[in-house]
Design a protein around this motif. Structure first.
Motif, PDB file in Angstrom:
ATOM      1  N   ARG A   1       1.107   6.960  -6.546  1.00  0.00           N
ATOM      2  CA  ARG A   1       0.033   7.940  -6.761  1.00  0.00           C
ATOM      3  C   ARG A   1       0.500   9.344  -6.428  1.00  0.00           C
ATOM      4  NH1 ARG A   1      -4.745   4.823  -3.620  1.00  0.00           N
ATOM      5  NH2 ARG A   1      -5.145   3.201  -5.138  1.00  0.00           N
TER       6      ARG A   1
ATOM      7  N   GLN B   1       0.835  -1.202   0.000  1.00  0.00           N
ATOM      8  CA  GLN B   1       0.000   0.000   0.000  1.00  0.00           C
ATOM      9  C   GLN B   1       0.871   1.255   0.000  1.00  0.00           C
ATOM     10  OE1 GLN B   1      -2.536   0.382   3.423  1.00  0.00           O
ATOM     11  NE2 GLN B   1      -3.946   1.758   2.369  1.00  0.00           N
TER      12      GLN B   1
ATOM     13  N   GLU C   1       2.136   1.765  -3.481  1.00  0.00           N
ATOM     14  CA  GLU C   1       1.042   2.247  -4.325  1.00  0.00           C
ATOM     15  C   GLU C   1       0.753   3.727  -4.051  1.00  0.00           C
ATOM     16  OE1 GLU C   1      -3.706   1.374  -4.643  1.00  0.00           O
ATOM     17  OE2 GLU C   1      -2.380  -0.330  -4.315  1.00  0.00           O
ATOM     18  N   GLN C   2       0.729   4.108  -2.786  1.00  0.00           N
ATOM     19  CA  GLN C   2       0.468   5.499  -2.443  1.00  0.00           C
ATOM     20  C   GLN C   2       1.619   6.398  -2.877  1.00  0.00           C
ATOM     21  OE1 GLN C   2      -0.429   5.408   1.741  1.00  0.00           O
ATOM     22  NE2 GLN C   2      -2.603   5.069   1.387  1.00  0.00           N
TER      23      GLN C   2
ATOM     24  N   ASN D   1      -7.312   7.956  -3.372  1.00  0.00           N
ATOM     25  CA  ASN D   1      -7.164   7.079  -2.216  1.00  0.00           C
ATOM     26  C   ASN D   1      -8.495   6.713  -1.580  1.00  0.00           C
ATOM     27  OD1 ASN D   1      -4.252   6.612  -1.881  1.00  0.00           O
ATOM     28  ND2 ASN D   1      -4.190   8.825  -1.747  1.00  0.00           N
TER      29      ASN D   1
END
Length: 174
Positions: free
Chosen positions: A74, A67, A70-71, A165
């Protein structure tokens, strides 16, 4: 003491007492044996729970790492969009001419001339060299424009982060 004396002493105790003593001894033996067996099961279950908890914790750590990656991706994309947008704004401001204002906006400027029939001229004619903003004012205005664009771009980046998100509130039903 001899065997005969011991036998005579044991003969004094009634037989029902011996049976009670044997039953108590068997109960104690079974209890001790059962307690060990139950303790073994307890220890085995605790070990299994510990291993399961460690496995669940490691799985959660792995999910958190995924995560976070992934964040970060982003956030990097949002930051790139913000940087690209601000680069364009800065380039536009650098390449723009000095700001001009019509005579009706400038204090102390000559009032607009009446329009003549054969001329398209007026108060905001194309020859506006006298109505250029001074360089300091031009820089200040462009600085304010840049600052406002940064604020707006930051707000758009924050909204994009919130949307990407899944933190945006659900639409209200009426």
């Amino acid at each position: 003491m001899t065997w005969g004396a011991i036998k005579a002493l044991l003969g004094v105790v009634p037989s029902w007492c011996w049976w009670i003593l044997v039953i108590v001894a068997l109960c104690l033996g079974c209890d001790l044996h059962g307690a060990g067996r139950i303790q073994g099961k307890w220890d085995l279950q605790n070990q299994r729970n510990k291993l399961a908890n460690e496995a669940a914790l490691e799985l959660r750590r792995e999910q958190n790492r995924a995560q976070a990656v992934e964040q970060a991706l982003r956030s990097a994309n949002i930051q790139k969009g913000y940087d690209d947008e601000m680069d364009k704004v800065r380039a536009d401001l650098r390449s723009s001419e000095r700001l001009r204002l019509g005579a009706s906006w400038c204090d102390g400027a000559e009032p607009a001339r009446p329009t003549e029939a054969d001329s398209a001229g007026g108060g905001n004619e194309t020859n506006t060299t006298g109505r250029l903003l001074p360089e300091e004012v031009d820089r200040a205005v462009k600085s304010l424009i840049l600052e406002m664009e940064e604020v707006a771009a930051t707000a758009r980046a924050a909204q994009a982060f919130i949307d990407s998100n899944g933190m945006a509130p659900a639409p209200q039903q009426q």
